[in-house]
Design a protein around this motif. Structure first.
Motif, mmCIF file in Angstrom:
data_model
loop_
_atom_site.group_PDB
_atom_site.id
_atom_site.type_symbol
_atom_site.label_atom_id
_atom_site.label_comp_id
_atom_site.label_asym_id
_atom_site.label_seq_id
_atom_site.Cartn_x
_atom_site.Cartn_y
_atom_site.Cartn_z
ATOM 1 N N LYS A 1 0.821 -1.203 0.000
ATOM 2 C CA LYS A 1 0.000 0.000 0.000
ATOM 3 C C LYS A 1 0.863 1.263 0.000
ATOM 4 O O LYS A 1 0.545 2.241 -0.654
ATOM 5 C CB LYS A 1 -0.946 -0.030 1.213
ATOM 6 N N TYR A 5 0.957 4.065 -2.872
ATOM 7 C CA TYR A 5 0.763 5.485 -2.583
ATOM 8 C C TYR A 5 1.839 6.322 -3.267
ATOM 9 O O TYR A 5 1.537 7.313 -3.958
ATOM 10 C CB TYR A 5 0.782 5.746 -1.068
ATOM 11 N N TYR A 102 -4.699 -2.378 -4.582
ATOM 12 C CA TYR A 102 -3.941 -1.192 -4.183
ATOM 13 C C TYR A 102 -4.425 0.080 -4.876
ATOM 14 O O TYR A 102 -3.797 1.130 -4.752
ATOM 15 C CB TYR A 102 -2.453 -1.402 -4.473
ATOM 16 N N SER A 105 -4.944 3.170 -2.520
ATOM 17 C CA SER A 105 -3.700 3.785 -2.057
ATOM 18 C C SER A 105 -3.032 4.567 -3.184
ATOM 19 O O SER A 105 -2.490 5.660 -2.965
ATOM 20 C CB SER A 105 -2.742 2.713 -1.529
ATOM 21 N N ASN A 187 -7.029 1.663 5.636
ATOM 22 C CA ASN A 187 -5.987 0.616 5.647
ATOM 23 C C ASN A 187 -4.606 1.115 5.238
ATOM 24 O O ASN A 187 -3.768 0.322 4.800
ATOM 25 C CB ASN A 187 -6.384 -0.577 4.759
ATOM 26 N N ILE A 188 -4.352 2.415 5.354
ATOM 27 C CA ILE A 188 -2.997 2.900 5.136
ATOM 28 C C ILE A 188 -2.592 3.709 6.360
ATOM 29 O O ILE A 188 -3.440 4.362 6.996
ATOM 30 C CB ILE A 188 -2.888 3.769 3.863
#
Length: 209
Positions: A1, A5, A102, A105, A187-188
Motif C-alpha cells: 500500500k 501510494y 492497491y 492507495s 488501511n494505510i
C-alpha cells in the motif's frame, strides 16, 4: 500500500529522466511540503539530499521557494517505467499497472499530488474535491469510485481552458467527499499521506468549515 501510494504521488508530482543512460527520479514540491519529500526519502531509505531553491516565477507558493530531491537509480527508474510512469508524462498518463487491491492507495497518492479538497462557501458551505489529469487517468479514478459504490453519477470531464489536454473531475457534498476520502485513507498508515490534506478530510468528517 505504501509503494502504491508513492507510485500515485510520482504519477502526479514526480518525473523520470534518462539521458545517456543516466537514469534518475525527481520530485519537486513547494517548500511548505518539504516534510513530504522527507517521508518519501525515509520510505526508500535514500541518502540523497533535499535541496531548496528560489524560483524566478510564481509556479510555487511560499514566496516562490521550492524543494527538490533527485535520485539516480536504474532499478527504481525501470520499476516506475514498468508501472506506468513515463518521461514527459503529463499529457499521456494511463491507468497504473498494479494489483486492483492497491487502487485506493494509488489514487490517494495521486490525489495528494494533483487533487484538492476545499470548502464551497455560501449559506450552506460544503466540501468538494477535484482531481486534475489526463482523460485516461481520470476515467480510471472515476470508475474505481463507481465500482466501490461511492458515486453513481456519470463521468464529467471538465477543462479549465478550451485547448488544454488535461481535464479535471470534481465531487461535492460533505457525505460524498467524506466517503471518498475514507475509501482512499482506509488501511494505510495515516502518517504517510500529505498531512495538510488529511487534516482537511478530518474537518470534512466533522463538518468543520
Amino acid at each position: 500500500k505504501e509503494k502504491a501510494y508513492w507510485l500515485g504521488f510520482i504519477y502526479a508530482d514526480g518525473y523520470i529522466s534518462n539521458v545517456n543512460n543516466y537514469k534518475k527520479i525527481g520530485i519537486t514540491l513547494s517548500y511548505k511540503d518539504i516534510d513530504h519529500i522527507q517521508k518519501f526519502k525515509t520510505c526508500i531509505h535514500a541518502t540523497y539530499p533535499i535541496r531548496t531553491y528560489h524560483s524566478n516565477d510564481n509556479t510555487y507558493n511560499q514566496n516562490c521557494i521550492y524543494s527538490k530531491i533527485i535520485i539516480s537509480n536504474s532499478q527504481m527508474y525501470d520499476a516506475l517505467l514498468e508501472h506506468g510512469v513515463f518521461e514527459h508524462k503529463t499529457n499521456i498518463l494511463q491507468k497504473p499497472n498494479i494489483d486492483p487491491q492497491y487502487f485506493n492507495s494509488f489514487i490517494l497518492g495521486y490525489f495528494d499530488g494533483d487533487g484538492s479538497i476545499y470548502v464551497n462557501n455560501g449559506r450552506s458551505p460544503f466540501y468538494s474535491i477535484s482531481i486534475v489529469g489526463t482523460d485516461a487517468i481520470l476515467t480510471f479514478i472515476h470508475n474505481v469510485f463507481v465500482k466501490n459504490h461511492l458515486t453513481h453519477k456519470q463521468l464529467k470531464l471538465e477543462k479549465r481552458k478550451k485547448n488544454q489536454t488535461v481535464s479535471y473531475i470534481r465531487y461535492g457534498g460533505n457525505i460524498l467527499v467524506s466517503n471518498i476520502m475514507h475509501f482512499l485513507y482506509c488501511n494505510i498508515d495515516c502518517s504517510i499521506p500529505l498531512q495538510r490534506k488529511y487534516n482537511l478530510y478530518l474537518k470534512c468528517k466533522q463538518k468543520i468549515f
